[in-house]
Design a protein around this motif. Structure first.
Motif, PDB file in Angstrom:
ATOM      1  N   GLN A  15       0.830  -1.198   0.000  1.00 51.47           N
ATOM      2  CA  GLN A  15       0.000   0.000   0.000  1.00 51.47           C
ATOM      3  C   GLN A  15       0.873   1.261   0.000  1.00 51.47           C
ATOM      4  N   LEU A  16       0.216   2.417   0.072  1.00 52.97           N
ATOM      5  CA  LEU A  16       0.901   3.686  -0.152  1.00 52.97           C
ATOM      6  C   LEU A  16       2.038   3.935   0.828  1.00 52.97           C
ATOM      7  N   ASP A  17       1.868   3.564   2.101  1.00 55.76           N
ATOM      8  CA  ASP A  17       2.953   3.758   3.073  1.00 55.76           C
ATOM      9  C   ASP A  17       4.169   2.907   2.708  1.00 55.76           C
ATOM     10  N   ASP A  18       3.924   1.701   2.181  1.00 57.06           N
ATOM     11  CA  ASP A  18       5.039   0.866   1.720  1.00 57.06           C
ATOM     12  C   ASP A  18       5.812   1.571   0.615  1.00 57.06           C
ATOM     13  N   LYS A  19       5.059   2.221  -0.283  1.00 55.48           N
ATOM     14  CA  LYS A  19       5.701   2.929  -1.395  1.00 55.48           C
ATOM     15  C   LYS A  19       6.544   4.093  -0.892  1.00 55.48           C
ATOM     16  N   LEU A  20       6.042   4.814   0.107  1.00 59.29           N
ATOM     17  CA  LEU A  20       6.804   5.913   0.700  1.00 59.29           C
ATOM     18  C   LEU A  20       8.083   5.394   1.338  1.00 59.29           C
ATOM     19  N   GLU A  21       7.985   4.287   2.057  1.00 59.00           N
ATOM     20  CA  GLU A  21       9.164   3.705   2.708  1.00 59.00           C
ATOM     21  C   GLU A  21      10.214   3.297   1.676  1.00 59.00           C
ATOM     22  N   THR A  22       9.762   2.684   0.574  1.00 55.10           N
ATOM     23  CA  THR A  22      10.692   2.268  -0.481  1.00 55.10           C
ATOM     24  C   THR A  22      11.340   3.486  -1.128  1.00 55.10           C
ATOM     25  N   PHE A  23      10.564   4.532  -1.345  1.00 53.84           N
ATOM     26  CA  PHE A  23      11.084   5.795  -1.878  1.00 53.84           C
ATOM     27  C   PHE A  23      12.213   6.319  -0.993  1.00 53.84           C
ATOM     28  N   LEU A  24      11.987   6.326   0.319  1.00 54.38           N
ATOM     29  CA  LEU A  24      12.993   6.856   1.243  1.00 54.38           C
ATOM     30  C   LEU A  24      14.224   5.958   1.318  1.00 54.38           C
ATOM     31  N   ILE A  25      14.027   4.653   1.253  1.00 52.40           N
ATOM     32  CA  ILE A  25      15.163   3.722   1.241  1.00 52.40           C
ATOM     33  C   ILE A  25      16.030   3.981   0.015  1.00 52.40           C
ATOM     34  N   ASN A  26      15.397   4.068  -1.155  1.00 51.93           N
ATOM     35  CA  ASN A  26      16.146   4.301  -2.394  1.00 51.93           C
ATOM     36  C   ASN A  26      16.828   5.664  -2.374  1.00 51.93           C
ATOM     37  N   LEU A  27      16.120   6.683  -1.842  1.00 54.62           N
ATOM     38  CA  LEU A  27      16.690   8.019  -1.752  1.00 54.62           C
ATOM     39  C   LEU A  27      17.929   8.036  -0.868  1.00 54.62           C
TER      40      LEU A  27
END
Length: 435
Positions: free
Chosen positions: A124-136
């Protein structure tokens, strides 16, 4: 949420109504809610559960819970146990990476074996935010900033527009029970650190932070689509395909700015990641190459040659004396001839009595030589290739017709003097390459 989910499926994932699919269920709130939503939307699916054997009885209890859920929803159930620790030790990867690789490899097997069309996961959307921050945090390009994709070839993620708060609210309103994985609270894992320590602070910065992030992702996706269309136009213009090999002008690549970014965009899809090596290839000498897991890039004079890497060793194909045709590795017709006819690079006439059966068709090997028709003396194949200005890939793809250890014909290029038709020939054999 049910109504919004159904509208989202009809608009963005209509294929889920067209065939049965696998729904990955861990027993956590996201996947359990997704299972209930799909069941209430009259979708045809089975539940699949991975028991990674990492939390003792808790892992087994998760399995029992998902099995009961499948029974409640009247759905088929698949489960597999994994030796995750053994996989980590053997492959030298993290537990999270091991679980991911094992999970998706099994999903692929199930899709093939059980005739399911897709795999659906509950990100879900929070997972996507977490992945975004990990990659960043690790350094990334636009692909990494896009986080988790909504769809790949086989995997669909229909919950990505819904937040964790929405999922929890729906579960509580509907009285849905789920399992809590205590390892999700362990902040020794980077994702959990971000989930419990960083994301809450970001959400405090603005009351609509998550919604704003979702909009930003949509804008990034639009920008990525524009860039992808441009890169495809460049690829169509620069890549010249012939016999499975792509030929790309080095000068044309050097004219692109910024060069490294274009190299990433053009060749990243072929698995290349060592960009310093790829860029160095532009100024390297002929014969130098860089490999990914699936492809190779070879420098040849003023061009790069791109080719998929074959599997297995080159085969040797035999031709018996009574054979009139072979279809592998190329189409070759063999026939008796009364006299010499029209000749070309695709036709060979030989004195049959000079041949030793069975004949073979094979690739060249180091040390090979032959006696070029019309010349005195022998020539090494490596020297012949050089004189013909053949690139390294063309050399490797060249087939030879052989009699015993002797080369009869560099197929499509040059015949051997020793097997030519002469005034003493009583039987003429004609070989013709068919397109």
């Amino acid at each position: 949420m049910l109504k919004a989910f159904e509208e989202h499926i009809k608009t963005e994932f209509p294929t889920l109504y067209q065939g049965r699919f696998l729904l990955a269920c861990s027993g956590g709130v996201d996947s359990v809610v997704l299972a209930h939503l799909c069941a209430r939307s009259q979708l045809d699916f089975a539940l699949v559960h991975c028991n990674f054997k990492l939390r003792g009885e808790e892992s087994d209890d998760d399995e029992v819970f998902v099995k009961k859920l499948a029974k409640t929803l009247q759905r088929e159930f698949f489960v597999k146990h994994f030796d995750t620790d053994g996989y980590v030790s053997k492959n030298k990867v993290s537990i999270q990476m091991a679980a991911r690789q094992l999970r998706y490899a099994w999903f692929d097997e199930l899709v093939e074996a059980e005739d399911y069309k897709r795999v659906v996961t509950a990100h879900q959307l929070d997972d996507k935010l977490e992945t975004f921050l990990i990659n960043l945090s690790r350094g990334t390009g636009i692909d990494g900033l896009l986080g988790i994709p909504e769809r790949t070839d086989r995997v669909l993620r229909p919950l990505l527009q819904f937040s964790r708060a929405q999922v929890l609210e729906y579960a509580e309103l509907e009285g849905i029970t789920w399992r809590e994985d205590r390892s999700n609270l362990d902040t020794k894992y980077l994702r959990n650190q971000i989930r419990h320590q960083i994301v809450p602070q970001l959400k405090e910065l603005h009351p609509t932070f998550l919604e704003n992030f979702h909009k930003t992702q949509e804008f990034l996706q639009q920008t990525a689509s524009i860039a992808e269309n441009h890169v495809e136009e460049v690829r169509q213009r620069l890549f010249q395909e012939s016999n499975g090999v792509q030929k790309i002008s080095v000068d044309a690549l050097l004219a692109l700015r910024p060069t490294t970014a274009y190299l990433y965009a053009l060749f990243g899809v072929f698995g290349f990641r060592e960009w310093n090596d790829v860029e160095s290839l532009l100024s390297a000498t002929s014969g130098k190459e860089v490999r990914s897991k699936s492809h190779r890039l070879v420098k040849h004079r003023k061009h790069l040659l791109l080719q998929a890497i074959g599997t297995g060793e080159d085969q040797v194909y035999t031709i018996s004396e009574d054979q009139t045709r072979i279809n592998e590795p190329l189409s070759l017709v063999i026939a008796q001839a009364d006299a010499l006819g029209n000749t070309s690079r695709q036709i060979l006439y030989v004195d049959k009595e000079t041949l030793k059966y069975p004949l073979t068709v094979r690739k060249w090997k180091k040390g090979d030589y032959f006696y070029p028709l019309g010349m005195k003396g022998r020539k090494k194949m490596s020297k012949f290739f050089k004189d013909e200005k053949m690139d390294i890939i063309s050399k490797e793809e060249q087939w030879l017709l052989c009699s015993g250890t002797d080369i009869v014909w560099v197929i499509g290029k040059r015949a051997d003097e020793r097997f030519k038709v002469s005034s003493r020939t009583t039987q003429i054999l004609k070989f013709s390459v068919q397109e």
